[in-house]
Design a protein around this motif. Structure first.
Motif, PDB file in Angstrom:
ATOM      1  N   VAL A 118       0.853  -1.192   0.000  1.00 46.21           N
ATOM      2  CA  VAL A 118       0.000   0.000   0.000  1.00 46.21           C
ATOM      3  C   VAL A 118       0.886   1.238   0.000  1.00 46.21           C
ATOM      4  O   VAL A 118       2.072   1.179   0.331  1.00 46.21           O
ATOM      5  CB  VAL A 118      -0.932   0.022   1.232  1.00 46.21           C
ATOM      6  N   GLU A 121      -4.728   8.765   8.578  1.00 46.09           N
ATOM      7  CA  GLU A 121      -5.833   7.807   8.419  1.00 46.09           C
ATOM      8  C   GLU A 121      -5.445   6.426   8.941  1.00 46.09           C
ATOM      9  O   GLU A 121      -6.265   5.733   9.548  1.00 46.09           O
ATOM     10  CB  GLU A 121      -6.261   7.727   6.952  1.00 46.09           C
ATOM     11  N   THR A 131      -6.272  -5.026   8.312  1.00 44.75           N
ATOM     12  CA  THR A 131      -5.680  -4.440   7.103  1.00 44.75           C
ATOM     13  C   THR A 131      -6.525  -4.698   5.854  1.00 44.75           C
ATOM     14  O   THR A 131      -6.319  -4.039   4.844  1.00 44.75           O
ATOM     15  CB  THR A 131      -4.246  -4.970   6.877  1.00 44.75           C
ATOM     16  N   ARG A 132      -7.470  -5.614   5.928  1.00 50.02           N
ATOM     17  CA  ARG A 132      -8.346  -5.855   4.780  1.00 50.02           C
ATOM     18  C   ARG A 132      -9.206  -4.633   4.467  1.00 50.02           C
ATOM     19  O   ARG A 132      -9.665  -4.466   3.349  1.00 50.02           O
ATOM     20  CB  ARG A 132      -9.233  -7.067   5.030  1.00 50.02           C
ATOM     21  N   ASN A 133      -9.434  -3.799   5.484  1.00 52.44           N
ATOM     22  CA  ASN A 133     -10.242  -2.591   5.298  1.00 52.44           C
ATOM     23  C   ASN A 133      -9.462  -1.435   4.678  1.00 52.44           C
ATOM     24  O   ASN A 133     -10.048  -0.420   4.325  1.00 52.44           O
ATOM     25  CB  ASN A 133     -10.804  -2.111   6.648  1.00 52.44           C
ATOM     26  N   LEU A 134      -8.156  -1.575   4.563  1.00 52.26           N
ATOM     27  CA  LEU A 134      -7.351  -0.483   4.038  1.00 52.26           C
ATOM     28  C   LEU A 134      -7.454  -0.383   2.520  1.00 52.26           C
ATOM     29  O   LEU A 134      -7.355  -1.399   1.825  1.00 52.26           O
ATOM     30  CB  LEU A 134      -5.878  -0.678   4.417  1.00 52.26           C
ATOM     31  N   PRO A 135      -7.611   0.846   2.001  1.00 54.62           N
ATOM     32  CA  PRO A 135      -7.575   1.024   0.552  1.00 54.62           C
ATOM     33  C   PRO A 135      -6.127   0.908   0.059  1.00 54.62           C
ATOM     34  O   PRO A 135      -5.194   0.719   0.854  1.00 54.62           O
ATOM     35  CB  PRO A 135      -8.118   2.443   0.360  1.00 54.62           C
ATOM     36  N   LYS A 136      -5.942   1.050  -1.233  1.00 49.61           N
ATOM     37  CA  LYS A 136      -4.608   0.945  -1.835  1.00 49.61           C
ATOM     38  C   LYS A 136      -3.699   2.091  -1.391  1.00 49.61           C
ATOM     39  O   LYS A 136      -2.492   1.933  -1.292  1.00 49.61           O
ATOM     40  CB  LYS A 136      -4.747   0.935  -3.355  1.00 49.61           C
ATOM     41  N   GLU A 137      -4.289   3.257  -1.139  1.00 49.29           N
ATOM     42  CA  GLU A 137      -3.511   4.400  -0.661  1.00 49.29           C
ATOM     43  C   GLU A 137      -4.316   5.187   0.372  1.00 49.29           C
ATOM     44  O   GLU A 137      -5.545   5.253   0.291  1.00 49.29           O
ATOM     45  CB  GLU A 137      -3.065   5.298  -1.806  1.00 49.29           C
ATOM     46  N   PHE A 138      -3.617   5.746   1.345  1.00 47.88           N
ATOM     47  CA  PHE A 138      -4.240   6.482   2.442  1.00 47.88           C
ATOM     48  C   PHE A 138      -3.151   7.303   3.113  1.00 47.88           C
ATOM     49  O   PHE A 138      -1.957   7.108   2.858  1.00 47.88           O
ATOM     50  CB  PHE A 138      -4.892   5.518   3.443  1.00 47.88           C
ATOM     51  N   GLN A 197      -7.164   4.215  12.463  1.00 49.77           N
ATOM     52  CA  GLN A 197      -7.883   2.946  12.301  1.00 49.77           C
ATOM     53  C   GLN A 197      -8.111   2.304  13.667  1.00 49.77           C
ATOM     54  O   GLN A 197      -7.204   2.274  14.502  1.00 49.77           O
ATOM     55  CB  GLN A 197      -7.092   1.979  11.422  1.00 49.77           C
TER      56      GLN A 197
END
Length: 90
Positions: A29, A75, A64-71, A79
């Motif tokens: 990510v 942010e 970590t499954r909830n994380l988008p590709k970039e943040f 979490q």
């Protein structure tokens, strides 16, 4: 601030992007606006060890499954944690 690479005193704290592999190794990510050290003397940009530890610990304690590709770094640190502490680093 002193650069750990060339020891120049011109280094500054700068928000930079960093690329991180998730603890389970499923993907990488992009974390934006990570407080980093940027040195104009040697052109090195790096994240200090204590902050690397904070990021690694947060990654171990969140879903970590909830994380988008970039943040952003902020942010990531906001979490909700699944565990109160990292029981693997005793």
């Amino acid at each position: 601030m002193v650069c750990k690479w060339c020891e120049s005193e011109e280094a500054i704290v700068s928000p930079e992007s960093a690329y991180w592999e998730l603890p389970d190794g499923t993907r990488a990510v992009e974390i934006k606006e990570v407080p980093s050290v940027k040195c104009p003397s040697c052109s090195m940009v790096y994240v200090e060890e204590d902050l690397i530890g904070e990021i690694e610990e947060q990654m171990m304690l969140i879903n970590t499954r909830n994380l988008p590709k970039e943040f952003t770094f902020e942010e990531l640190m906001e979490q909700p944690r699944l565990l109160k502490k990292n029981y693997f680093n005793l």
